[in-house]
Design a protein around this motif. Structure first.
Motif, short mmCIF file in Angstrom:
data_model
loop_
_atom_site.label_atom_id
_atom_site.label_comp_id
_atom_site.label_asym_id
_atom_site.label_seq_id
_atom_site.Cartn_x
_atom_site.Cartn_y
_atom_site.Cartn_z
N HIS A 388 1.07 -1.39 0.10
CA HIS A 388 -0.12 -0.07 -0.64
C HIS A 388 0.59 1.11 0.06
N PRO A 389 0.63 2.31 -0.84
CA PRO A 389 1.64 3.51 -1.19
C PRO A 389 0.56 4.68 0.02
N CYS A 440 -4.27 5.24 1.88
CA CYS A 440 -3.60 4.78 1.25
C CYS A 440 -4.66 5.27 -0.22
N GLN A 442 -4.06 4.09 -3.20
CA GLN A 442 -4.69 3.57 -4.09
C GLN A 442 -6.15 3.72 -4.54
N HIS A 445 -9.34 1.50 -3.08
CA HIS A 445 -9.07 1.49 -1.11
C HIS A 445 -9.09 3.06 -0.70
N PHE A 450 -10.04 2.78 3.23
CA PHE A 450 -8.81 2.62 3.69
C PHE A 450 -8.06 4.27 3.61
CU LIG Z 1 -3.84 0.32 -0.41
#
Ligand SMILES: [Cu+2]
Length: 457
Positions: A388-389, A440, A442, A445, A450
Motif C-alpha cells: 500500500h502506498p 492509501c 490507491q 482502497h 483506507f
Molecule cells: Cu492500499
C-alpha cells in the motif's frame, strides 16, 4: 525612461481618471479586475492516447497532464479553480504544507466546488521541490472518475537559488486508463487497465524527448496512476537519483531502474553519453506493450528506438538513505494496523486501519490527536497481502525503518510503499495544526475505507 505611449504610462493616466471616483468604488473595481496568478478549469476532455485510442475523461485546462505550474517557495499565489463538470470537485496540492481549508480533501474540511461553480484563494507554497496537484474525489465502481481520470498535473516549487547542475529539465507522468474490475485468484476484485501512457501518449505516439550528447538531463517522473506501481528503465542509460517525492536524498546513487508507487515522484539525472534513439519505458513487457513508454532521441541520431529488456526488477529506498545518526529528539509511536475484511467473492474488500474503516476510525472515540511541536513515529503494520502506498497530507515524513531493517535517516517523503506483511516506520513533526488526512493512495482502497483523519488536540 518609459515613453508616454507605454502601457504603464497609460494605466497611470487611467488611474488618474479613476481617481476622480469614490475611493470605495475604485477598490471594488480593482478587486474584480485582478487576475488570479493561476486558473485551472476542470472540464470533460477527449484524450488521444494514440490515433486508435480516444479516451473520454476529465482534464485541467484541456490537457493531460494539466499545465506544469511553477511557483517560488514562500511567494503567495492566487489560484482560481473552475468546475465545468457535472460532479463536485476538489483539488489537492500534494506535498505542500497548506491549511486544511485549502489542502484539497473534503475529509479535512476543504469545501467541494459544486458543478458550475468556482473557488478562489491565496496559497503560500512550501516546501520547495517537485510537488503535484490532483483531484481528491470518490470513484467507487466508476473507473473513469477521480484519479482514474486525467485530473493531475506537475507543480514545481522553486528554491530561490537552484543548486542542481543540469542542462535540461523534463517532466513525465505515468498513467493507466480504461480500467475495469477483474477478480483475482484470492477472490478480490482489482482494477486492470488496457491503455498505459506517459504524458498522455502511448509509446510511439508522443513527442520524443530530444537531448544532445554530453547533456545532463534532469528527469522528474510522477506516477499519477490511480492504483498501479510502475517500474521504469531507460535503455542505454542509468538514473542518478537525486530526490524522492521532491526532497533531495542524502545519498544520490545511479540505479538501472526506478520503482514508483502511486503518487510517488523520482527526480533523477540522466547523463547523455550514449548517442542513439532509445526507449524509456515500463520494465514489465505487458505494461510497455499497453503503451507505457516514450522515445528519447539524441540530436542527429536516427533509426528505430532501441529497447533493452532488463532481466529483473530492482529497487530499494535504503540505497539513498543515510545510516541513522545519534538518537534524535524523543518521539511518540502511533501504531497503525492495516487489514481488510473480506466481503464475499466478487466484492471489493473493506479496508481498515486499527480495526475500522473511515470514517469510524476517525470518530471522536477512535481518532488519534496530535500535539503541535511533538514528533511522532508512524508504525505502519501491514497485515494484508497487498502493498500500500501510504500518504500523509500537509506534512513530510522521514523513513526510519523498513521491514525490520536498520534505522535510516535523511529520506524525506510524503508517500511510502508499505509492502505486504511488513512494518514500515516513519517519523514526522506535527507542526501544521489542522485536520490531516492519512490514506492509501490507491483509489479503490481509499474508496473502500483506507483513510484516517488525524486532528490536533
Ligand atoms: Cu492500499
Amino acid at each position: 525612461m518609459l515613453s508616454d505611449a507605454s502601457p504603464p504610462a497609460l494605466s497611470r493616466r487611467r488611474f488618474a481618471q479613476l481617481a476622480g471616483l469614490a475611493a470605495g468604488s475604485l477598490a471594488l473595481t480593482a478587486a474584480a479586475e485582478a487576475q488570479p496568478d493561476i486558473t485551472l478549469e476542470i472540464a470533460p476532455y477527449t484524450l488521444e492516447a494514440s490515433p486508435k485510442h480516444h479516451i473520454r475523461t476529465l482534464a485541467y485546462n484541456g490537457q493531460v497532464p494539466g499545465p506544469l505550474l511553477r511557483m517560488k517557495e514562500g511567494q503567495p499565489q492566487t489560484v482560481e479553480i473552475r468546475n465545468l463538470t457535472a460532479n463536485p470537485e476538489v483539488l489537492h496540492w500534494h506535498g505542500l504544507f497548506l491549511p486544511s481549508a485549502i489542502d484539497g480533501a473534503m475529509e479535512e474540511g476543504t469545501p467541494m466546488i459544486a458543478p458550475g461553480a468556482s473557488t478562489r484563494y491565496t496559497m503560500t507554497p512550501t516546501p520547495a521541490g517537485f510537488r503535484w496537484y490532483h483531484t481528491h474525489t470518490f470513484a467507487g465502481k466508476n473507473l473513469t472518475l477521480a484519479q482514474y481520470s486525467g485530473l493531475h498535473g506537475f507543480l514545481m516549487v522553486g528554491l530561490r537559488e537552484d543548486p542542481a547542475r543540469y542542462d535540461r529539465e523534463i517532466f513525465l507522468a505515468l498513467h493507466d486508463w480504461n480500467g475495469h474490475f477483474m477478480g483475482s485468484d484470492d477472490g478480490f476484485m482489482n482494477p486492470v487497465y488496457d491503455v498505459c501512457t506517459i504524458n498522455g501518449r502511448m509509446l510511439g505516439f508522443g513527442e520524443p524527448m530530444t537531448v544532445r550528447s554530453g547533456e545532463r538531463v534532469l528527469v522528474h517522473i510522477l506516477n499519477s496512476s490511480p492504483t498501479e506501481v510502475h517500474w521504469i528503465s531507460l535503455s542505454g542509460h542509468g538514473f542518478e537519483v537525486i530526490a524522492l517525492d521532491g526532497n533531495a536524498v542524502p545519498v544520490p546513487r545511479t540505479v538501472p531502474m526506478l520503482r514508483l508507487a502511486p503518487a510517488e515522484r523520482v527526480s533523477a539525472i540522466v547523463v547523455c553519453n550514449n548517442p542513439g534513439v532509445w526507449v524509456l519505458g515500463e520494465v514489465r513487457k505487458h505494461i510497455k506493450t499497453a503503451g507505457m513508454g516514450i522515445v528519447m532521441e539524441y540530436a542527429g541520431a536516427s533509426g528505430s528506438p532501441v529497447w533493452q529488456q532488463p532481466e529483473s526488477l530492482t529497487w530499494s529506498y535504503e540505497h539513498f538513505a543515510a545510516p541513522a545518526g545519534s538518537p534524535g529528539p524523543p518521539t511518540i509511536p502511533i501504531e497503525l494496523v492495516f487489514d481488510s475484511k473480506f466481503q464475499g467473492h466478487g466484492n471489493e474488500e473493506l479496508w481498515r486501519i486499527n480495526g475500522f474503516g473511515y470514517p469510524q476510525n476517525s470518530s471522536p472515540e477512535n481518532s488519534i490527536r496530535l500535539k503541535t511541536g511533538q514528533r511522532y513515529r508512524l508504525m505502519m503494520k501491514n497485515r494484508s497481502t497487498d502493498d500500500h502506498p501510504m500518504h500523509l497530507h500537509r506534512h513530510t515524513f522521514e523513513l526510519c525503518r523498513l521491514s525490520g531493517g536498520p534505522e535510516l535517516s535523511g529520506l524525506r517523503k510524503d508517500v511510502v510503499l508499505v509492502p505486504a506483511k511488513t512494518t514500515v516506520e516513519a517519523e514526522f513533526l506535527a507542526n501544521n495544526p489542522g485536520k490531516t488526512l492519512f490514506h492509501c493512495h490507491q483509489q479503490d482502497h481509499m474508496d473502500r475505507g483506507f483513510m484516517m483523519v488525524f486532528d490536533y488536540a
